[in-house]
Design an enzyme around this catalytic site. Structure first.
Site, PDB file in Angstrom:
ATOM      1  N   HIS A   1      11.766  -2.538  10.036  1.00 17.99           N
ATOM      2  CA  HIS A   1      11.976  -1.948   8.476  1.00 17.99           C
ATOM      3  C   HIS A   1      12.294  -0.600   8.514  1.00 17.99           C
ATOM      4  O   HIS A   1      11.823   0.248   8.185  1.00 17.99           O
ATOM      5  CB  HIS A   1      10.781  -2.303   7.722  1.00 17.99           C
TER       6      HIS A   1
ATOM      7  N   CYS B   1      11.671   1.930  -0.262  1.00 21.20           N
ATOM      8  CA  CYS B   1      12.219   0.781   0.746  1.00 21.20           C
ATOM      9  C   CYS B   1      13.239   0.014   0.084  1.00 21.20           C
ATOM     10  O   CYS B   1      13.817  -1.152   0.858  1.00 21.20           O
ATOM     11  CB  CYS B   1      10.645  -0.073   1.091  1.00 21.20           C
TER      12      CYS B   1
ATOM     13  N   CYS C   1       9.176  -5.035  -2.262  1.00 20.82           N
ATOM     14  CA  CYS C   1       8.435  -3.770  -2.909  1.00 20.82           C
ATOM     15  C   CYS C   1       8.909  -2.566  -2.365  1.00 20.82           C
ATOM     16  O   CYS C   1       9.604  -2.348  -1.196  1.00 20.82           O
ATOM     17  CB  CYS C   1       6.926  -4.021  -2.638  1.00 20.82           C
TER      18      CYS C   1
HETATM   19  C1  ACO Z   1       7.575  -0.806   0.888  1.00 16.95           C
HETATM   20  C2  ACO Z   1       7.370  -0.751   2.094  1.00 16.95           C
HETATM   21  O1  ACO Z   1       7.880  -1.341   3.045  1.00 16.95           O
HETATM   22  S1  ACO Z   1       5.933   0.089   2.752  1.00 16.95           S
HETATM   23  C3  ACO Z   1       6.004   0.005   4.489  1.00 16.95           C
HETATM   24  C4  ACO Z   1       6.635   1.092   5.143  1.00 16.95           C
HETATM   25  N1  ACO Z   1       6.255   1.080   6.603  1.00 16.95           N
HETATM   26  C5  ACO Z   1       5.294   1.775   7.050  1.00 16.95           C
HETATM   27  O2  ACO Z   1       4.321   1.983   6.302  1.00 16.95           O
HETATM   28  C6  ACO Z   1       4.875   0.994   8.807  1.00 16.95           C
HETATM   29  C7  ACO Z   1       3.717   0.619   8.909  1.00 16.95           C
HETATM   30  N2  ACO Z   1       3.499   0.501  10.134  1.00 16.95           N
HETATM   31  C8  ACO Z   1       3.064   1.567  11.114  1.00 16.95           C
HETATM   32  O3  ACO Z   1       2.720   2.819  10.525  1.00 16.95           O
HETATM   33  C9  ACO Z   1       2.795   1.477  12.364  1.00 16.95           C
HETATM   34  O4  ACO Z   1       3.680   0.518  12.903  1.00 16.95           O
HETATM   35  C10 ACO Z   1       1.519   0.936  12.821  1.00 16.95           C
HETATM   36  C11 ACO Z   1       0.330   2.322  12.563  1.00 16.95           C
HETATM   37  C12 ACO Z   1       0.767  -0.102  12.110  1.00 16.95           C
HETATM   38  C13 ACO Z   1       1.111   0.715  14.183  1.00 16.95           C
HETATM   39  O5  ACO Z   1       1.672   1.780  14.861  1.00 16.95           O
HETATM   40  P1  ACO Z   1       1.585   1.797  16.696  1.00 16.95           P
HETATM   41  O6  ACO Z   1       0.028   1.916  16.878  1.00 16.95           O
HETATM   42  O7  ACO Z   1       2.402   2.942  17.051  1.00 16.95           O
HETATM   43  O8  ACO Z   1       1.971   0.306  17.073  1.00 16.95           O
HETATM   44  P2  ACO Z   1       2.484   0.143  18.470  1.00 16.95           P
HETATM   45  O9  ACO Z   1       3.725  -0.687  18.354  1.00 16.95           O
HETATM   46  O10 ACO Z   1       2.075   0.765  19.586  1.00 16.95           O
HETATM   47  O11 ACO Z   1       1.430  -1.443  18.528  1.00 16.95           O
HETATM   48  C14 ACO Z   1      -0.011  -1.086  18.927  1.00 16.95           C
HETATM   49  C15 ACO Z   1      -0.497  -2.148  19.829  1.00 16.95           C
HETATM   50  O12 ACO Z   1      -0.333  -3.269  18.898  1.00 16.95           O
HETATM   51  C16 ACO Z   1       0.399  -4.325  19.646  1.00 16.95           C
HETATM   52  N3  ACO Z   1       1.276  -5.308  18.897  1.00 16.95           N
HETATM   53  C17 ACO Z   1       2.163  -5.117  18.119  1.00 16.95           C
HETATM   54  N4  ACO Z   1       2.475  -6.040  17.435  1.00 16.95           N
HETATM   55  C18 ACO Z   1       1.902  -7.253  18.094  1.00 16.95           C
HETATM   56  C19 ACO Z   1       1.966  -8.511  17.909  1.00 16.95           C
HETATM   57  N5  ACO Z   1       2.822  -9.029  17.154  1.00 16.95           N
HETATM   58  N6  ACO Z   1       1.182  -9.438  18.696  1.00 16.95           N
HETATM   59  C20 ACO Z   1       0.589  -8.745  19.723  1.00 16.95           C
HETATM   60  N7  ACO Z   1       0.320  -7.516  19.810  1.00 16.95           N
HETATM   61  C21 ACO Z   1       1.178  -6.664  19.117  1.00 16.95           C
HETATM   62  C22 ACO Z   1       1.311  -3.645  20.641  1.00 16.95           C
HETATM   63  O13 ACO Z   1       1.707  -4.130  21.722  1.00 16.95           O
HETATM   64  C23 ACO Z   1       0.641  -2.562  20.943  1.00 16.95           C
HETATM   65  O14 ACO Z   1      -0.433  -2.770  22.041  1.00 16.95           O
HETATM   66  P3  ACO Z   1      -0.546  -1.849  23.140  1.00 16.95           P
HETATM   67  O15 ACO Z   1      -1.268  -0.731  22.647  1.00 16.95           O
HETATM   68  O16 ACO Z   1      -1.288  -2.505  24.268  1.00 16.95           O
HETATM   69  O17 ACO Z   1       0.702  -1.517  23.989  1.00 16.95           O
END
Ligand code: ACO
Length: 449
Positions: free
Chosen positions: A405, A111, A435
């Site tokens: 990201h 990242c 990180c």
């Molecule tokens: C060093 C590093 O950077 S490590 C990090 C590396 N990156 C990662 O690991 C990625 C982490 N993120 C993920 O894996 C994914 O985004 C997850 C698993 C957390 C979520 O994935 P999904 O379930 O597909 O997310 P999705 O966008 O569909 O959101 C799920 C629900 O939350 C809701 N939601 C998301 N953000 C918000 C918010 N800020 N406020 C209100 N609701 C929200 C969405 O509208 C959605 O609702 P719905 O089901 O009614 O449509």
């Protein structure tokens, strides 16, 4: 492919200026640009990281009115590598108006990849190897290499070696229907098998960071990012992206940022990584997203000779590495003191701090560590804490929780965003830090006059 557009340039129509001696030459960041970041499988669905990288670099060259012939090197990265074109940097050279003889290589630091591409190019400039180059990163979570199971992969290799029909048949007989299923890439730590979300859950649990605290930070991030967009603060650093089919509306803002974020909305969501006891959700985790970002680096004297007024300069940078099995996402707390030491600065000397928000829990864990004397003594071997973070200086335009990201693009996004914000504030010093998987950390201190 794609066409793009962006607004102003940074080139001055002045004549050549007197240059400083090479000894005093700093590494100047002349300009930076990114695509809008798009949620997985939305605007950039079907567009791979290489096309995103070409899109942003093409536009950056136009925006800066940079003669492609003066670009001596491109250093770029992508975290999820496409097997058909592993050297994204070279593909960008070949897919833009750059001279075919422009050197290009790719880097990977998970990242923190575009912190690495910027640092690598800066080192080449400091060593006098090149004087003008482009660094950045791109990633797509929408176009990913889909693999096969280990059993199928093994069988396919064995089949190539098999001589007789009987041998081939006995290899095929070892396979079960489930072995034929496609395997998408996982955001998992290779050495531990834990996902990034599971690592952040552990950090939240160990420190007692509540769901409410995490949701509040995520809400803050979206609110500040939305405000930055509304106030036009990002207009000059984010291009408009036109993609096929061109009947589709172009994207000129991140579609990840929530312009109507309400804290009540966050509370409704179910935990994403530990369904039963977890506190991490889709809202307080950075969303999977697509995008690219790049910066133009030059030797300071070269920038002035070409008539550019740099956005700012690299003051220092440092990388760190810790164990991957526990507290893996604490990179900022290890890399920052090293970068501060190299720059002979204290945390309180900084005007802005921009920390990558992989997860709200990881961000809060690092904020706590910065202000902890115990952490400093036990983990850093120093008597004094890194410093308490003044939240008025912290992620003032929001962070990755709101912007998303696209792994390799985030560092270049943060660097460009921080430089523009320092400039709006009349100059100063800013820290950008992240990180990364594998227990890695990156920190870069920037200065703007
Ligand atoms: C060093 C590093 O950077 S490590 C990090 C590396 N990156 C990662 O690991 C990625 C982490 N993120 C993920 O894996 C994914 O985004 C997850 C698993 C957390 C979520 O994935 P999904 O379930 O597909 O997310 P999705 O966008 O569909 O959101 C799920 C629900 O939350 C809701 N939601 C998301 N953000 C918000 C918010 N800020 N406020 C209100 N609701 C929200 C969405 O509208 C959605 O609702 P719905 O089901 O009614 O449509």
């Amino acid at each position: 492919m794609s066409e793009t557009s962006a607004s102003s340039t940074t080139k001055k129509s002045t004549t050549k200026k007197t240059t400083r001696s090479t000894k005093q030459d700093r590494v100047a960041i002349v300009s930076g640009l990114r695509t809008p970041f798009a949620k997985q499988a939305t605007h950039f669905r079907g567009i791979n990281a290489i096309e995103l990288g070409k899109m942003v670099v093409n536009e950056l060259i136009q925006k800066t009115e940079l003669d492609p012939k003066v670009i001596e090197r491109v250093v770029f990265g992508q975290v999820v590598i496409l097997p058909e074109a592993p050297n994204i940097a070279r593909e960008i050279v070949l897919g833009t108006p750059m001279d075919v003889h422009t050197d290009a290589y790719s880097v990977s630091r998970a990242c923190a990849t575009s912190f690495q591409s910027v640092a690598s190019l800066a080192e080449s400039i400091m060593a006098g190897d090149v004087s003008v180059g482009i660094a950045g990163g791109a990633d797509s979570s929408s176009v990913v290499p889909i693999g096969v199971s280990k059993k199928l992969s093994l069988a396919l290799v064995d089949l190539q070696k098999a001589r007789t029909f009987g041998q081939k048949l006995s290899i095929l007989k070892t396979l079960r229907p489930k072995d034929l299923m496609p395997v998408p890439p996982a955001i998992k730590e290779y050495s531990t098998g834990l996902t990034m979300g599971q690592n952040a859950e552990q950090m939240a649990r160990d420190r007692g960071i509540t769901r409410q605290e995490q949701d509040e930070l995520a809400h803050r991030s979206h609110t500040l990012a939305a405000q930055a967009w509304e106030e036009g603060k990002l207009d000059d650093e984010v291009m408009t992206a036109y993609v096929e089919p061109y009947t589709k509306e172009p994207l000129s803002r991140d579609n990840v940022v929530r312009f109507n974020s309400t804290l009540e909305g966050y509370a409704k969501l179910r935990p994403a990584f530990d369904r039963k006891y977890g506190t991490l959700t889709a809202a307080n985790s950075t969303p999977l997203s697509d995008g690219a970002a790049a910066v133009v680096l030059m030797k300071e004297s070269q920038a002035k000779a070409l008539g550019y007024e740099p956005l700012g300069y690299i003051r220092s940078y440092a990388f760190s590495a810790i164990e991957a099995a526990h507290d893996m996402l604490m990179g900022p707390s290890y890399a920052t003191p090293k970068a501060l030491k190299k720059a002979k600065l204290k945390l309180s000397d900084l005007d802005l701090i921009d920390m990558h928000e992989a997860f709200a829990a990881q961000t809060i864990s690092n904020i706590q560590a910065f202000g902890s004397t115990q952490f400093a003594k036990e983990k850093l071997g120093q008597r004094t804490k890194i410093g308490d973070i003044d939240m008025d200086k912290f992620n003032v335009l929001g962070g990755s929780l709101a912007y998303g990201h696209p792994f390799a693009a985030t560092g270049a996004r943060m660097i460009t965003q921080t430089l523009h914000e320092l400039k709006r504030r009349g100059g100063g010093l800013g820290l950008t830090t992240a990180c990364a998987a594998g227990g890695l950390g990156a920190a870069m201190i920037l200065e703007v006059e």
